[in-house]
Design a protein around this motif. Structure first.
Motif: not given
Length: 836
Positions: A693-701, A705-708, A755-763, A771-776
């Motif tokens: 919410r703070a970043l202005g990102l909404a749930f989308n298709a 799945t981000i919560l799971a 490693t994970t934060v930066f490895g997945i952050g490359v999305l 998809l980029g927001a998804f990686g973040i």
């Protein structure tokens, strides 16, 4: 429940038959490689909405109201821009282009619709060919053209093809749009895809560009949406591997161990991609997130396994003894992590969206593969390599674990233990208050679903242009540029389609449709309390206006003289179906059991309002009526996004909690440790949604799945800490066990987290912004899980230990309170004074 026998069997295979294990895993890898060639791709928003009733209604409309023998077609959009596209010169320009398109056989153009055509036929109604229409405009004077434009503005659909700044008085507009309908080739399917109708002719955009672009032209050509899956995968995976290599170098500090970790990661991906191919699951945009997730968990497993093994080796244990102790502990931890993560991902099977269900299933299978490869293959390979090092001069650059109590990292990680010694209860209460407040704030997170979620940005970042040509994206996506231009400059009404099922031969069928379209709601366009529609009724009215014989037939069968026939409808339909090219099939099913009614609605109205009012209108039909159309489909998808996310989260938390209770009951005889394990996950989920919410990102298709995922990945960190603590607590006092846990396991967690934060952050490099927001978001969930596991769990474990052992009085806050109460109840005795 006794489980040690199984671990002992695995230990025996790893330590005593390591080469056999290695060969077996490599052979399975070769088997899975064979499935990679069978992978198909799927893109666009259709994959997310194909199960919605409103979308299925569209499919039924396409099936019922298309001629039985018709050409499969595909369309190309034309956009013309100038100071005035309705000037004589601009009209001639687009009509010349139209003529050339129709004359180019390789384009297989069936028709070209442009507003200039309407102007030409208004000037000369007898101009029925492209050449004649061009001559009509060429011979007309500017004043005659302006008059024709004002007259054409009264015709339905003409102004929709012009930009919002169309001025009727001056007969001017700065932009116009049209479309080309192409006849697809033999065997081309309507569903599109390679060789399908949507991609035929394959080079139509280039051909039309060559026709339209001359020195005086300003005509743009828009083809099909870009498919960025391949380009994104080519960008993300290499970048992820480079970052992973960098952080693995820091974590392992040994090239051989780095090689082992990378080999295991590659095998995990080959197994997963091979499974996708063999299972026939299309590789859609959402599945791009699976490799980074598996890489993240694989890295975590690898670092923990190697780090724990090094901890044992530095004490002087042999290779076999050190690895046996390592696998005795890590196999259980990995199994708990794999179990909870699998439950988290499988919870997506309740989603309303097929790609989300595929994502959950593939990710769960990939987690199992990760567990097997990093839990069995990696230890076996490590044993074989270290034994070879004892026989041959293979250098070992580092064999020390990551993190120690005296190191800076160790002191930082021990901060959570320091808090747990001084005020664990107060800390947890403050955390509870902060989490509750964040939870209230998080309820305001939005949802969204639109075709733009699946499209790249108009222009790609400059740094991507330095990539090798094979994976370099174009500097600009022309389709997106034109699409954005249309959104900015054209305002059009939206259509609501009503799919009506019922006996259309019944005498009252048309009267029922007529009554249902009266008194439409506020968002529906209307004329004198009658909705603006296209239907079998408007087709009858139009035919009756120009055909006296048909008009007489309608009048004979119109019992209430309202222009709507209510008798002998089969005879009306038969007369209406002649000539053969009649539009009847567009509004009436061949079996006369269904009809289509097209309403016009306000394009600026809120989608939710339009949808609600469309369903309200559908209730006015006596027959079954299903409203549909893009507005309704996407609005229903938006409603399902949050519903699916909440359902998935609830199932994940319940399933993971039950699994953890069972696991810790079996492993430690202390099921309550499972509840402690859930605390950092709850904090992570709340913090993540509040951040959205703070970043202005909404749930989308895509990110629904981000919560799971946050639970599936995040619980990994908590399990490692809790399980290591339980293991250390057998041999040590509370605080020494906690310190050894957060320093030893925390060091491995730090390497894994980075490693994970930066490895997945490359999305974030993904061409698809969603998809980029998804990686973040995934990276943030991992970061939050790490922080909560290292700094919150120590206090939670202290409180748990005091409560389960009946020593709650030893909590600092409780002890301080008891001392204060004792001092208050027993004030100090006054000093005795001297005698008289």
């Amino acid at each position: 429940m006794e489980y040690q026998w199984l671990i002992d069997r695995v230990d025996d295979l790893i330590v005593n038959r390591s080469k056999t294990v290695i060969i077996a895993f490599l052979l399975v890898t070769v088997l899975f490689v064979g499935g990679i060639g069978s992978i198909t791709t799927e893109s666009g928003q259709e994959q997310f909405i194909e199960d919605l009733p409103s979308f299925q209604a569209v499919e039924e409309i396409n099936e019922d109201f298309s001629p039985t023998f018709t050409d499969v077609t595909t369309s190309t959009t034309l956009v013309q821009e100038s100071s005035n596209v309705l000037s004589k010169g601009s009209l001639i320009d687009i009509l010349e282009t139209r003529h050339r398109i129709l004359e180019t056989s390789k384009l297989r153009a069936k028709s070209v619709s442009v507003p200039a055509e309407t102007v030409a036929t208004t000037l000369d109604p007898s101009a029925t060919t492209a050449e004649a229409q061009l001559r009509a405009v060429e011979r007309a004077s500017p004043s005659e053209i302006d008059a024709a434009i004002r007259e054409a503005a009264d015709q339905s659909g003409f102004t929709n093809q012009l930009s919002d700044d169309f001025n009727r008085q001056t007969a001017s507009a700065t932009a116009a749009r049209g479309s080309v309908s192409h006849i697809a080739g033999p065997g081309a399917g309507a569903s599109g895809g390679p060789g399908g109708g949507s991609s035929f002719p394959a080079d139509r955009v280039e051909r039309i560009n060559s026709i339209a672009h001359d020195e005086a032209s300003n005509i743009w050509v828009q083809g099909t949406p870009p498919n960025t899956i391949g380009t994104t995968t080519g960008l993300v995976l290499p970048a992820a591997m480079l970052l992973i290599l960098l952080f693995l170098t820091v974590a392992y500090r040994d090239p051989v161990d780095i090689g082992i970790g990378l080999l295991a990661i590659v095998m995990t991906l080959l197994w997963t991609f091979g499974f996708i191919g063999y299972a026939g699951i299309p590789f859609a945009a959402l599945l791009i997130a699976v490799p980074p997730i598996l890489i993240a968990i694989g890295i975590d497993f690898g670092i923990h396994s190697i780090n724990r093994y090094r901890e044992e080796r530095v004490t002087g244990l042999s290779i076999s003894e050190a690895m046996t102790r390592t696998t005795d502990q890590m196999s259980v931890a990995f199994a708990i992590v794999a179990g909870t993560s699998t439950i988290g991902f499988l919870s997506n099977l309740v989603s309303a969206f097929p790609p989300t269900r595929d994502f959950g299933f593939v990710a769960a299978v990939g987690i199992v593969f990760t567990f097997l490869i990093f839990g069995v293959f990696v230890p076996a390979l490590k044993v074989s390599v270290d034994r070879a090092r004892e026989k041959y001069p293979i250098p070992t650059l580092s064999n020390t674990p990551l993190g120690s109590e005296t190191s800076l990292l160790g002191r930082l990680l021990a901060g959570g233990v320091t808090v747990s010694k001084r005020a664990p209860l107060v800390f947890l209460v403050l955390l509870l208050v902060a989490t509750a407040g964040s939870g209230v704030y998080a309820t305001g997170v939005g949802t969204g679903f639109s075709p733009e979620d699946f499209q790249p940005a108009e222009e790609t970042p400059e740094y991507l242009q330095s990539l090798p040509e094979a994976i370099r994206p174009p500097e600009q996506f022309e389709y997106v540029r034109i699409n954005n231009y249309l959104d900015r400059n054209f305002q059009e009404d939206t259509q609501v389609l009503m799919y009506v099922e019922g006996p259309m031969r019944q005498d009252s069928a048309l009267e029922q449709i007529h009554r249902a379209t009266q008194d439409p709601p506020s968002t529906f366009r209307s004329d004198r309390r009658q909705a603006e529609t296209q239907s079998i009724i408007t087709l009858i009215e139009s035919r009756a206006e120009r055909d006296p014989e048909f008009r007489a037939l309608v009048e004979r069968n119109d019992r209430n003289d309202n222009g709507i026939p209510d008798d002998n409808l089969p005879q009306i339909y038969n007369a209406l179906s002649k000539p053969a090219d009649s539009d009847l099939s567009g509004f009436l099913g061949d079996e006369r059991r269904s009809a289509q009614v097209i309403f016009t609605a306000d394009g600026d109205a809120d989608d939710r309002v339009v949808t609600d009012e469309a369903y309200s209108v559908s209730e006015g039909f006596r027959a079954s009526a299903q409203p549909t159309g893009s507005v309704i489909i996407f609005d229903e998808a938006v409603a399902l996004i949050l519903q699916s996310a909440i359902q998935s989260l609830a199932l994940t938390l319940l399933g993971a909690s039950a699994f953890l209770l069972l696991a810790y009951w079996i492993v430690e005889g202390r099921p309550s440790l499972g509840l402690v394990n859930v605390i950092p996950i709850a904090v992570t989920v709340v913090a993540l949604v509040a951040t959205m919410r703070a970043l202005g990102l909404a749930f989308n298709a895509l990110n629904g799945t981000i919560l799971a995922i946050a639970v599936g990945i995040g619980i990994d960190y908590a399990v490692h800490v809790v399980h290591r603590f339980a293991d250390e607590y057998h041999d040590r006092e509370l605080y020494p066990a906690l310190t050894r846990t957060v320093v030893g396991t925390g060091g491995a967690l730090t390497g894994s987290m980075l490693t994970t934060v930066f490895g997945i952050g490359v999305l974030v490099l993904a061409l698809n912004p969603a998809l980029g927001a998804f990686g973040i978001l995934i990276s943030l969930s991992v970061l939050y899980a790490f922080l909560s596991s290292v700094f919150i769990l120590p206090s939670a474990l202290v409180v748990w230990e005091r409560l389960t052992t009946g020593q709650a009085a030893k909590l600092p806050e409780v002890a301080a309170t008891q001392n204060a109460l004792a001092a208050w109840r027993s004030p100090s005795t006054p000093e005795e004074g001297g005698g008289a």
